[in-house]
Scaffold this motif. Sequence first.
Motif, mmCIF file in Angstrom:
data_model
loop_
_atom_site.group_PDB
_atom_site.id
_atom_site.type_symbol
_atom_site.label_atom_id
_atom_site.label_comp_id
_atom_site.label_asym_id
_atom_site.label_seq_id
_atom_site.Cartn_x
_atom_site.Cartn_y
_atom_site.Cartn_z
ATOM 1 N N VAL A 147 0.834 -1.202 0.000
ATOM 2 C CA VAL A 147 0.000 0.000 0.000
ATOM 3 C C VAL A 147 0.869 1.251 0.000
ATOM 4 C CG1 VAL A 147 -1.707 1.321 1.317
ATOM 5 C CG2 VAL A 147 -1.933 -1.168 1.104
ATOM 6 N N ILE A 148 1.913 1.255 0.808
ATOM 7 C CA ILE A 148 2.801 2.417 0.867
ATOM 8 C C ILE A 148 3.455 2.675 -0.488
ATOM 9 C CG2 ILE A 148 4.953 3.297 1.868
ATOM 10 C CD1 ILE A 148 4.152 1.867 4.479
ATOM 11 N N GLY A 149 3.875 1.613 -1.160
ATOM 12 C CA GLY A 149 4.463 1.771 -2.484
ATOM 13 C C GLY A 149 3.497 2.399 -3.466
ATOM 14 N N GLY A 150 2.238 1.994 -3.389
ATOM 15 C CA GLY A 150 1.222 2.576 -4.253
ATOM 16 C C GLY A 150 0.979 4.041 -3.950
ATOM 17 N N LEU A 151 0.933 4.368 -2.675
ATOM 18 C CA LEU A 151 0.693 5.758 -2.275
ATOM 19 C C LEU A 151 1.848 6.661 -2.701
ATOM 20 C CD1 LEU A 151 -0.742 5.087 1.290
ATOM 21 C CD2 LEU A 151 -2.027 6.002 -0.659
ATOM 22 N N LEU A 152 3.062 6.165 -2.566
ATOM 23 C CA LEU A 152 4.223 6.952 -2.983
ATOM 24 C C LEU A 152 4.179 7.240 -4.478
ATOM 25 C CD1 LEU A 152 7.031 5.205 -0.892
ATOM 26 C CD2 LEU A 152 6.344 7.609 -0.712
ATOM 27 N N TYR A 153 3.820 6.233 -5.257
ATOM 28 C CA TYR A 153 3.741 6.439 -6.704
ATOM 29 C C TYR A 153 2.586 7.377 -7.046
ATOM 30 C CZ TYR A 153 3.080 5.703 -11.655
ATOM 31 O OH TYR A 153 2.914 5.914 -13.005
ATOM 32 N N ALA A 154 1.449 7.233 -6.365
ATOM 33 C CA ALA A 154 0.303 8.100 -6.618
ATOM 34 C C ALA A 154 0.664 9.565 -6.377
ATOM 35 C CB ALA A 154 -0.875 7.693 -5.730
ATOM 36 N N ALA A 155 1.396 9.814 -5.298
ATOM 37 C CA ALA A 155 1.828 11.186 -5.003
ATOM 38 C C ALA A 155 2.786 11.693 -6.077
ATOM 39 C CB ALA A 155 2.497 11.228 -3.630
ATOM 40 N N GLU A 156 3.618 10.809 -6.564
ATOM 41 C CA GLU A 156 4.570 11.169 -7.623
ATOM 42 C C GLU A 156 3.842 11.589 -8.898
ATOM 43 O OE1 GLU A 156 7.732 8.666 -10.323
ATOM 44 O OE2 GLU A 156 7.597 8.163 -8.188
ATOM 45 N N VAL A 157 2.753 10.892 -9.194
ATOM 46 C CA VAL A 157 1.953 11.197 -10.379
ATOM 47 C C VAL A 157 1.131 12.464 -10.187
ATOM 48 C CG1 VAL A 157 0.005 10.353 -11.770
ATOM 49 C CG2 VAL A 157 1.847 8.804 -11.148
ATOM 50 N N GLY A 158 0.801 12.762 -8.937
ATOM 51 C CA GLY A 158 -0.037 13.918 -8.640
ATOM 52 C C GLY A 158 -1.468 13.562 -8.344
ATOM 53 N N ALA A 159 -1.751 12.244 -8.203
ATOM 54 C CA ALA A 159 -3.101 11.797 -7.852
ATOM 55 C C ALA A 159 -3.386 12.117 -6.393
ATOM 56 C CB ALA A 159 -3.230 10.293 -8.090
ATOM 57 N N THR A 160 -4.654 12.254 -6.063
ATOM 58 C CA THR A 160 -5.058 12.462 -4.673
ATOM 59 C C THR A 160 -4.864 11.155 -3.909
ATOM 60 O OG1 THR A 160 -6.709 14.069 -5.386
ATOM 61 C CG2 THR A 160 -6.954 13.181 -3.167
ATOM 62 N N THR A 161 -4.412 11.249 -2.663
ATOM 63 C CA THR A 161 -4.173 10.046 -1.863
ATOM 64 C C THR A 161 -4.949 10.080 -0.555
ATOM 65 O OG1 THR A 161 -2.191 11.095 -0.939
ATOM 66 C CG2 THR A 161 -1.871 9.611 -2.801
ATOM 67 N N ALA A 162 -5.523 8.926 -0.207
ATOM 68 C CA ALA A 162 -6.239 8.765 1.062
ATOM 69 C C ALA A 162 -5.959 7.363 1.586
ATOM 70 C CB ALA A 162 -7.734 8.975 0.863
ATOM 71 N N THR A 163 -6.254 7.143 2.852
ATOM 72 C CA THR A 163 -6.022 5.825 3.448
ATOM 73 C C THR A 163 -7.139 5.477 4.424
ATOM 74 O OG1 THR A 163 -4.639 6.858 5.151
ATOM 75 C CG2 THR A 163 -3.501 5.859 3.273
ATOM 76 N N ILE A 164 -7.290 4.169 4.658
ATOM 77 C CA ILE A 164 -8.180 3.654 5.698
ATOM 78 C C ILE A 164 -7.368 2.658 6.518
ATOM 79 C CG2 ILE A 164 -10.322 2.454 6.249
ATOM 80 C CD1 ILE A 164 -11.282 3.107 3.396
ATOM 81 N N SER A 165 -7.190 2.944 7.798
ATOM 82 C CA SER A 165 -6.459 2.031 8.676
ATOM 83 C C SER A 165 -7.206 1.894 9.992
ATOM 84 C CB SER A 165 -5.044 2.546 8.930
ATOM 85 O OG SER A 165 -5.076 3.801 9.587
ATOM 86 N N CYS A 166 -6.784 0.919 10.794
ATOM 87 C CA CYS A 166 -7.467 0.650 12.060
ATOM 88 C C CYS A 166 -6.545 0.810 13.261
ATOM 89 C CB CYS A 166 -8.099 -0.739 12.029
ATOM 90 S SG CYS A 166 -9.403 -0.897 10.798
ATOM 91 N N ASN A 167 -5.518 1.634 13.092
ATOM 92 C CA ASN A 167 -4.620 1.996 14.191
ATOM 93 C C ASN A 167 -4.402 3.499 14.189
ATOM 94 O OD1 ASN A 167 -3.488 -0.443 15.651
ATOM 95 N ND2 ASN A 167 -3.142 -1.057 13.524
ATOM 96 N N LYS A 168 -4.339 4.088 15.366
ATOM 97 C CA LYS A 168 -4.026 5.506 15.480
ATOM 98 C C LYS A 168 -2.552 5.731 15.151
ATOM 99 C CE LYS A 168 -7.982 7.279 16.733
ATOM 100 N NZ LYS A 168 -8.672 8.262 15.854
ATOM 101 N N GLY A 169 -2.269 6.829 14.463
ATOM 102 C CA GLY A 169 -0.898 7.120 14.092
ATOM 103 C C GLY A 169 -0.340 6.097 13.125
ATOM 104 N N ALA A 170 -1.190 5.570 12.255
ATOM 105 C CA ALA A 170 -0.782 4.526 11.316
ATOM 106 C C ALA A 170 0.308 5.024 10.374
ATOM 107 C CB ALA A 170 -1.988 4.056 10.501
ATOM 108 N N GLU A 171 1.223 4.135 10.039
ATOM 109 C CA GLU A 171 2.323 4.507 9.150
ATOM 110 C C GLU A 171 1.819 4.982 7.793
ATOM 111 O OE1 GLU A 171 6.422 2.601 7.204
ATOM 112 O OE2 GLU A 171 5.211 1.430 8.618
#
Length: 296
Positions: A147-171
């Motif tokens: 997931v992190i690899g995908g988010l990094l690439y998405a930011a590189e492209v300029g796409a909007t990024t969001a996440t859903i996690s079940c821990n506070k302060g998630a990486e």
Amino acid sequence: MNIESLTTETRNMNTMNLDQMTVMEVLETMNNEDKNVPAAIEKAMPQIESVVYQIVASFQKGGRLIYTGAGTSGRLGILDAAECVPTFGTEPEMVQGLIAGGMSAMTVAVEGAEDSRELGKEDLITINLTKDDIVIGIAASGRTPYVIGGLLYAAEVGATTATISCNKGAEISQYASFPIEVEVGPEILTGSTRLKSGTAQKLVLNMLSTVSMIGIGKVYKNLMVDVRPTNEKLVERAKRIIMEATECSYELAEATFLAADENVKVAIVMILTDATKAEAEEKLVNGKGFIRNTLK
């Protein structure tokens, strides 16, 4: 890797003797634990709202909603994406789910796939991710490398990024412009995040896709007016939706449904505005797909 600090990995004090409980005791305990999920989601509502606005903005630019995850998280994203097609009449490309290891991982775990950042990037390259898209990374633990690899690439492209996690302060929250964190507490079966965490993710995904589709005109009142009638049950549902929306007879709904080439939304506008099929289609184009805009 240090996972001891993750709530999703800690032991639940209410189930330390799970293997000694009666069947009913386990069932009641599960049910009571599940009751914590909506309360946890309620705390994250402002963040969920922000992501909905971002999804709508992407759709309005012709962009896509892309879910990415591993294991249960990936499967839930694919499920939500698949349901958008019949429910809202979307093209399969509009909402997509990616899972570490590819579609075979839907039924059989692909060992090591979730540990690869590069695979997360490659899967987004394969679908030609653009800056108009929004990528939502899903990970109960909040630390999945895929997931992190995908988010990094998405930011590189300029796409909007969001996440859903079940821990506070998630990486993974560090890699998203719009993170959602729903902390549901330890699972009754330690580390089995297909349980409460999976339920929380499913409920949030329900919200994101449904409310976003409302935001682009695919709902009139509380009716799914862009439903795709692909089987006998859905054909009958389509006619009932036309009847409910216009308060017309079954016979008129059926006749107009056929005259509209089985397009529910067009049929509704035809009846409500006394228009031909071509006129109704034009009204919907001018109204940006919203039935209410054709009634002004």
